[in-house]
Design a protein around this motif. Structure first.
Motif, PDB file in Angstrom:
ATOM      1  N   ASN A   1      -0.985   3.211   5.832  1.00  0.00           N
ATOM      2  CA  ASN A   1      -0.734   3.792   4.513  1.00  0.00           C
ATOM      3  C   ASN A   1      -2.021   3.936   3.716  1.00  0.00           C
ATOM      4  O   ASN A   1      -2.275   4.959   3.102  1.00  0.00           O
TER       5      ASN A   1
ATOM      6  N   GLY B   1      -2.213   0.661  -3.409  1.00  0.00           N
ATOM      7  CA  GLY B   1      -2.151   1.954  -2.726  1.00  0.00           C
ATOM      8  C   GLY B   1      -3.425   2.767  -2.817  1.00  0.00           C
ATOM      9  O   GLY B   1      -3.695   3.608  -1.955  1.00  0.00           O
TER      10      GLY B   1
ATOM     11  N   ASN C   1      -3.510   7.279   2.188  1.00  0.00           N
ATOM     12  CA  ASN C   1      -3.692   7.422   0.738  1.00  0.00           C
ATOM     13  C   ASN C   1      -5.120   7.824   0.380  1.00  0.00           C
ATOM     14  O   ASN C   1      -5.343   8.653  -0.499  1.00  0.00           O
TER      15      ASN C   1
ATOM     16  N   ARG D   1       2.931   4.362  -0.957  1.00  0.00           N
ATOM     17  CA  ARG D   1       3.366   5.194  -2.081  1.00  0.00           C
ATOM     18  C   ARG D   1       4.813   5.546  -1.800  1.00  0.00           C
ATOM     19  O   ARG D   1       5.137   6.092  -0.747  1.00  0.00           O
TER      20      ARG D   1
ATOM     21  N   THR E   1       0.800  -1.224   0.000  1.00  0.00           N
ATOM     22  CA  THR E   1       0.000   0.000   0.000  1.00  0.00           C
ATOM     23  C   THR E   1       0.830   1.271   0.000  1.00  0.00           C
ATOM     24  O   THR E   1       0.293   2.361  -0.093  1.00  0.00           O
TER      25      THR E   1
END
Lengths: 180, 126
Positions: free
Chosen positions: A87, A65, A91, A37, A35
């Protein structure tokens, strides 16, 4: 079986989650849903370290992601390791400069729904999430909203998970259920 | 070696004094002392602060920790949990937190017991 793995930075939660996912997969297919970035050298280094840890363990990596919906079909009936909710929450909450951040409630509901669907379709799901809740600091409103969103996701999934385990210095401490 | 973990101000030192009969003057201080040069000590307090100083000096903290354990095999190590908050914006702060976690894992592997102190109460996790 759904397992939620919780812990702070550097606690060893990734290693524990991998072991658990491998155990649950047995000889069957095993997916790793990434996930993060990746920004800059530090991000690349982290990805490299995690890839080294997973090497030779039979994981197939899918990038998720922006959400889990695109991988639901492929991971159906398999063992899945999703790393990590902190994450994914960031995101979805802060998608880009142009868009307004979403509210904690909206993000929590969206991610909960996706993860529960993933859990329902997969044979086994191990989910890694972070403890970001204990530094006692007051942050800007966006970060405070992020903390609430991640907390919402954690609580929703903990309620549905078979096992919830906190990793402390590499040691599993079971909050719900028992070790495999 | 015994490892004592916990958040800030949870009563780790008082617990160790009472439970393991360590006197106040036997605690070595992570804020100021060169742990890596000491031998046959009974208790190392604020281990995370020693990690921070060594990290800032650019030292190999994992190696120094192994040497410390070799020189003080029966010690008690008290270390704050520092990784359970929002990930800091500064690179060095992130690296420091991650490093404390990694050092704790090493210590926990080698410890005969690991306890987490919460509100002064010990939760034995190893």
């Amino acid at each position: 079986m759904t397992v939620l793995v919780y812990g702070g930075s550097g606690s060893g939660k990734s290693a524990y989650a991998e072991q658990t996912a491998c155990k649950l997969a047995g000889d069957g297919p095993l997916y790793y849903l990434a996930t993060m970035r990746v920004y800059g050298a530090e991000g690349r280094e982290k990805v490299k370290r995690h890839r080294r840890m997973r090497a030779g363990k039979g994981f197939r990596t899918l990038e998720c992601g922006d959400g889990l919906t695109p991988v639901l079909r492929e991971t159906g009936g398999t063992a899945v390791l999703l790393e990590c909710l902190s994450n994914l929450t960031a995101n979805l909450m802060f998608p880009g400069d142009a868009e307004e951040p979403k509210t904690a409630a909206a993000v929590a509901a969206e991610i909960t729904e996706q993860v529960l669907l993933l859990a329902e379709r997969a044979a086994h799901l191990v989910v890694v999430t972070n403890n970001v809740f204990e530094d006692g600091n007051v942050y800007d409103s966006g970060t405070m909203e992020y903390i609430r969103a991640l907390s919402g996701v954690n609580r929703n999934l903990a309620e549905r998970a078979d096992i919830v385990v906190e990793i402390v210095a590499g040691i599993p401490v079971f909050l719900k259920g028992a070790g495999l | 070696m015994r490892l004592i973990l916990g958040g800030r101000a949870q009563g780790k030192r008082a617990y160790v004094q009472n439970t393991y009969k360590i006197r106040a003057e036997e605690f070595r201080a992570g804020e100021t002392e060169a742990f890596e040069e000491l031998r046959e000590q009974r208790a190392f307090d604020s281990f995370h602060l020693w990690v921070r100083r060594k990290y800032e000096e650019g030292a190999e903290v994992m190696e120094l920790t192994k040497r410390l354990l070799a020189a003080n095999p029966d010690c008690i190590i008290l270390c704050d949990e520092v990784g359970c908050g929002i990930v800091p914006l500064e690179h060095a702060e992130r690296e420091y937190r991650e490093l404390v976690g990694r050092v704790q894992i090493l210590l926990a592997e080698r410890a005969v017991s690991v306890e987490r102190i919460i509100c002064g109460i010990s939760q034995k996790i190893k």
